[in-house]
Write an enzyme that holds these catalytic residues in place. Structure first.
Site: not given
Length: 166
Positions: A17, A41, A91, A129
């Site tokens: 990040h 999430k 990514r 994360s």
């Protein structure tokens, strides 16, 4: 003056990040890091306020980068800050597809709002994360995954949490 937005849930902020934020800060006059809760999430490790503290500590060395919590639409956040660019890191192909969809939604909500997709640096392609949370849970060295200021703050937050739970 060009203003860009970098957004995410940052649970927690990773070196990946920070690399996207750093690269964005080199290209724009002002960068707002939008720390957004993501209700979809599950298993969030940090509160929104803790996430903001982690981001603020991580970007402190960049004078043109600012961070805020925001629970509304990202397109509205861009309007609030006079930004016409959202920068997102990708990514892999899965990230690309998801971010392309979000870009279309944001552009529909605010015509002219562009999304710039930056590929992750090779050394951070595998960072997430979720992976960082696992390293935290199992007491692994955090400096390999988190910005140094965030790693230190995570240790303090975990200590505080452990004391409160004892």
């Amino acid at each position: 003056m060009r203003t860009a937005i970098c957004s995410g849930s940052f649970d927690p902020i990773t070196l990946g990040h920070l690399d996207i934020i750093r690269r964005t800060a080199a290209c724009f006059d002002t960068v707002w890091v939008c720390v957004s809760p993501n209700a979809a999430k599950k298993n969030q490790m940090f509160t929104p306020e803790q996430k903001l503290r982690l981001v603020e500590a991580s970007v402190a060395e960049y004078p043109n980068v600012h961070a805020e919590l925001w629970s509304g639409l990202l397109a509205d956040y861009a309007v609030r800050h006079g930004a016409d660019i959202i920068v997102r890191g990708v990514r892999n192909a899965t990230d690309w597809d998801m971010e392309r969809e979000l870009a279309r939604i944001n552009e529909h909500l605010r015509p002219g709002l562009e999304t710039l997709l930056l590929p992750a640096a090779a050394k951070y392609e595998h960072f997430s994360s979720s992976m960082a949370r696992e390293m935290i849970r199992y007491g692994q060295p955090l400096e390999e995954y988190l910005p140094p200021a965030a790693a230190e703050l995570v240790r303090k937050i975990r200590e505080e949490t452990n004391k409160e739970g004892a």
